[in-house]
Design a protein around this motif. Structure first.
Motif, short mmCIF file in Angstrom:
data_model
loop_
_atom_site.label_atom_id
_atom_site.label_comp_id
_atom_site.label_asym_id
_atom_site.label_seq_id
_atom_site.Cartn_x
_atom_site.Cartn_y
_atom_site.Cartn_z
N THR A 1 0.83 -1.20 0.00
CA THR A 1 0.00 0.00 0.00
C THR A 1 0.87 1.26 0.00
OG1 THR A 1 -1.79 -1.14 1.16
CG2 THR A 1 -1.81 1.25 1.25
N TYR A 2 0.45 2.24 -0.80
CA TYR A 2 1.14 3.52 -0.92
C TYR A 2 0.11 4.64 -0.84
CZ TYR A 2 4.73 0.52 -3.07
OH TYR A 2 5.64 -0.47 -3.32
N ASP A 3 0.61 5.86 -0.64
CA ASP A 3 -0.27 7.02 -0.79
C ASP A 3 -0.51 7.23 -2.28
OD1 ASP A 3 -1.58 9.30 0.67
OD2 ASP A 3 -0.44 10.39 -0.84
N ARG A 4 -1.75 7.54 -2.63
CA ARG A 4 -2.12 7.60 -4.05
C ARG A 4 -1.23 8.57 -4.84
NH1 ARG A 4 -6.21 6.62 -7.63
NH2 ARG A 4 -7.58 5.63 -6.11
N VAL A 5 -0.98 9.73 -4.29
CA VAL A 5 -0.20 10.74 -5.02
C VAL A 5 1.20 10.21 -5.33
CG1 VAL A 5 0.85 13.03 -4.87
CG2 VAL A 5 -1.48 12.68 -4.04
N SER A 6 1.82 9.56 -4.35
CA SER A 6 3.20 9.08 -4.53
C SER A 6 3.27 7.95 -5.56
CB SER A 6 3.76 8.59 -3.19
OG SER A 6 3.83 9.64 -2.26
N ILE A 7 2.38 6.97 -5.44
CA ILE A 7 2.46 5.83 -6.36
C ILE A 7 2.02 6.22 -7.76
CG2 ILE A 7 0.15 4.91 -5.89
CD1 ILE A 7 3.43 2.95 -6.55
N GLN A 8 1.09 7.16 -7.86
CA GLN A 8 0.66 7.60 -9.19
C GLN A 8 1.80 8.31 -9.90
OE1 GLN A 8 -2.65 6.68 -10.15
NE2 GLN A 8 -1.52 6.91 -12.07
N ARG A 9 2.57 9.10 -9.13
CA ARG A 9 3.73 9.79 -9.72
C ARG A 9 4.74 8.77 -10.21
NH1 ARG A 9 5.24 12.52 -5.47
NH2 ARG A 9 3.82 14.26 -5.86
N TRP A 10 4.94 7.69 -9.43
CA TRP A 10 5.88 6.62 -9.81
C TRP A 10 5.41 5.93 -11.09
CZ3 TRP A 10 10.44 4.23 -8.46
CH2 TRP A 10 10.61 2.90 -8.83
N LEU A 11 4.13 5.58 -11.16
CA LEU A 11 3.61 4.89 -12.34
C LEU A 11 3.60 5.79 -13.56
CD1 LEU A 11 0.62 2.99 -10.67
CD2 LEU A 11 2.84 2.05 -11.30
N ASP A 12 3.24 7.06 -13.35
CA ASP A 12 3.21 8.00 -14.48
C ASP A 12 4.60 8.24 -15.05
OD1 ASP A 12 0.51 8.25 -14.16
OD2 ASP A 12 0.58 10.17 -13.09
N GLY A 13 5.63 7.95 -14.25
CA GLY A 13 7.01 8.10 -14.71
C GLY A 13 7.47 6.96 -15.59
N GLY A 14 6.57 6.03 -15.93
CA GLY A 14 6.89 4.93 -16.82
C GLY A 14 7.38 3.67 -16.12
N ASN A 15 7.37 3.65 -14.80
CA ASN A 15 7.82 2.47 -14.06
C ASN A 15 6.75 1.38 -14.07
OD1 ASN A 15 10.40 3.54 -12.82
ND2 ASN A 15 8.94 5.08 -12.10
N ASN A 16 7.17 0.12 -14.15
CA ASN A 16 6.23 -1.00 -14.14
C ASN A 16 6.56 -2.01 -13.04
OD1 ASN A 16 8.54 -2.07 -15.24
ND2 ASN A 16 7.47 -3.35 -16.74
N THR A 17 7.17 -1.50 -11.96
CA THR A 17 7.50 -2.37 -10.83
C THR A 17 6.92 -1.79 -9.55
OG1 THR A 17 9.58 -1.18 -10.48
CG2 THR A 17 9.67 -3.18 -11.85
N CYS A 18 6.81 -2.63 -8.52
CA CYS A 18 6.39 -2.19 -7.20
C CYS A 18 7.62 -1.60 -6.50
CB CYS A 18 5.83 -3.38 -6.42
SG CYS A 18 5.47 -3.03 -4.69
N PRO A 19 7.59 -0.33 -6.10
CA PRO A 19 8.78 0.30 -5.53
C PRO A 19 9.36 -0.43 -4.31
CG PRO A 19 7.09 1.94 -5.97
CD PRO A 19 6.45 0.60 -6.18
N ALA A 20 8.50 -1.00 -3.49
CA ALA A 20 8.97 -1.64 -2.26
C ALA A 20 9.57 -3.02 -2.51
CB ALA A 20 7.83 -1.74 -1.25
N THR A 21 8.98 -3.79 -3.43
CA THR A 21 9.42 -5.17 -3.65
C THR A 21 10.17 -5.35 -4.96
OG1 THR A 21 7.38 -5.80 -4.80
CG2 THR A 21 7.38 -5.95 -2.39
N MET A 22 10.03 -4.37 -5.88
CA MET A 22 10.61 -4.41 -7.22
C MET A 22 10.06 -5.55 -8.07
SD MET A 22 12.21 -1.70 -7.22
CE MET A 22 12.82 -1.80 -8.88
N GLN A 23 8.89 -6.07 -7.67
CA GLN A 23 8.22 -7.06 -8.50
C GLN A 23 7.63 -6.39 -9.74
OE1 GLN A 23 5.99 -8.67 -4.78
NE2 GLN A 23 5.69 -10.20 -6.38
#
Length: 414
Positions: A35-57
């Motif tokens: 679980t993440y805060d929506r603003v933070s994880i949305q920024r991560w996903l919008d940056g083109g990332n396709n992994t989970c920041p905490a697990t790198m899955q």
């Protein structure tokens, strides 16, 4: 620094976003379960990332699901801290009727539902008298239904999801006129069933339980039962809740809902097609110490399904596991459970003469149990059905009882 001050200023680690490390305002979960805060994880996903920041899955999908349970826990923690620091007035956690009347008017006039619904919910939880007050307040139930109807796939936000979840929770607690509530929900032009379906799909166990309770409550006649049962995907999602690793309250609410709609033949056919018999059998086998209520409801559903051909095919299918399980539950649980189990066996073995079922009953020492039950203080209906079953098996009661396994300890007083 005092210990109280330390308690107030220290945010629990599981309330912090793994990315920003700040207290989460809108917690959402990825498919990895983190679980993440929506603003933070949305920024991560919008940056083109396709992994989970905490697990790198690698993410199979980038969907985010509101974590309503964590959101509520954070709210409760924040409220507690506010009270300890004196930022709220005394007694603000227990609103009065006058205050509730005022906040209801705010929802009606200002559409300010995000802030006031939690207060109404606290008021409803406080006592039966409060719930009666809300149920009798003119226009309140209609207001809740209107709020629920506003959620659909095109209007899906954290705040809206939260509001609708709170509204359904309140509806599940009120005991209003069933037919009136049914008409309000099922005739609403914006389709409340769609909103309820979206809540169920969220995966939140508490929300699922509340939704199942509301659906059971409004299934009052043939028309309402069909409307609910034929809503695409809804029954299937409820059936998914019937597993040994589900919350017991969710299991009971799901079973009660399915019982409410299973009186109709079309619904029975659909339930059989969804492999409900397999789910019920697994649940009955999963935990011998499961609650009496769950066992009774499982057997009652099997009884309903045994009255249609498709249901009997499922009950008698495979290696006869379902029939064997029903035989095991005879005399072991409660009077009601025994009556449901006897009716299932009577339906498949006597009424419709399913040879597979008859063979399983003989193989599992079921005939002996039928003979013993016949000597118990059972009802006239059950006694007649036991007699019918004995005719099918054509046994001599005395000779059969003489070979009864005396090491068996399943005979229980009713």
């Amino acid at each position: 620094m005092r210990s109280d001050d330390l308690y107030i200023t220290t945010v629990p680690c599981f309330f912090r976003c793994p990315i920003s490390l700040d207290l989460m305002k809108s917690p959402v979960s990825l498919c990895t379960g983190v679980t993440y805060d929506r603003v933070s994880i949305q920024r991560w996903l919008d940056g083109g990332n396709n992994t989970c920041p905490a697990t790198m899955q690698i993410l199979h999908n980038k969907d985010v699901v509101p974590n309503l349970t964590l959101h509520r826990l954070i709210d409760l923690w924040s409220d507690s801290n506010n009270r300890r620091t004196g930022s709220e007035s005394p007694g603000s956690n227990n609103p009065t009727r006058n205050e509730i009347s005022a906040v209801i008017n705010r929802v009606r006039i200002e559409n300010d539902d995000c802030e006031v619904l939690p207060k109404i919910l606290r008021f409803a939880r406080d006592s039966d008298e409060n719930r009666e007050y809300l149920a009798g307040k003119d226009g309140f139930v209609r207001m809740l239904v209107n709020l629920v109807s506003q959620l659909d796939s095109t209007n899906f936000s954290d705040s809206k999801f939260m509001v609708v979840g709170e509204a359904v929770k309140i509806l599940s607690m009120l005991r209003v006129n069933r037919r009136q509530l049914s008409n309000l929900i099922l005739s609403n032009g914006r389709d409340c069933l769609t909103a309820i379906f979206l809540l169920i799909k969220s995966g939140n166990k508490n929300l699922k339980t509340d939704c199942a309770a509301v659906l059971e409550f409004i299934a009052v006649d043939t028309e309402s039962k069909l409307l609910i049962a034929e809503r695409d995907g809804l029954v299937n999602e409820i059936i998914k809740s019937i597993s040994s690793d589900s919350d017991s309250s969710l299991i009971e609410a799901s079973l009660s809902f399915l019982i409410a709609i299973a009186s109709l033949k079309r619904v029975k056919l659909a339930l059989a097609g969804e492999k409900l018999v397999t789910k019920l059998t697994r649940l009955l086998l999963s935990d011998p110490t499961s609650s009496v209520s769950v066992t009774e409801k499982c057997l009652k559903l099997l009884e309903a399904l045994s009255s249609c051909k498709e249901g009997r095919t499922e009950i008698c299918g495979g290696n006869g596991t379902c029939v064997e399980t029903v035989v095991k539950k005879l005399m072991k649980v409660s009077t009601a459970a025994t009556e449901h189990a006897v009716t299932v066996l009577w339906s498949v073995c006597f009424l419709f003469k399913e040879k597979k079922a008859q063979d399983v009953v003989i193989r599992t020492n079921g005939v002996t149990k039928i003979l013993l039950l016949l000597q118990s203080n059972c009802s006239l209906t059950v006694r007649q059905r036991l007699t019918d079953l004995l005719r099918v098996f054509k046994v001599n009661s005395r000779s059969y009882l003489s070979v009864y396994d005396t090491k068996t300890t399943h005979i229980m007083p009713f």
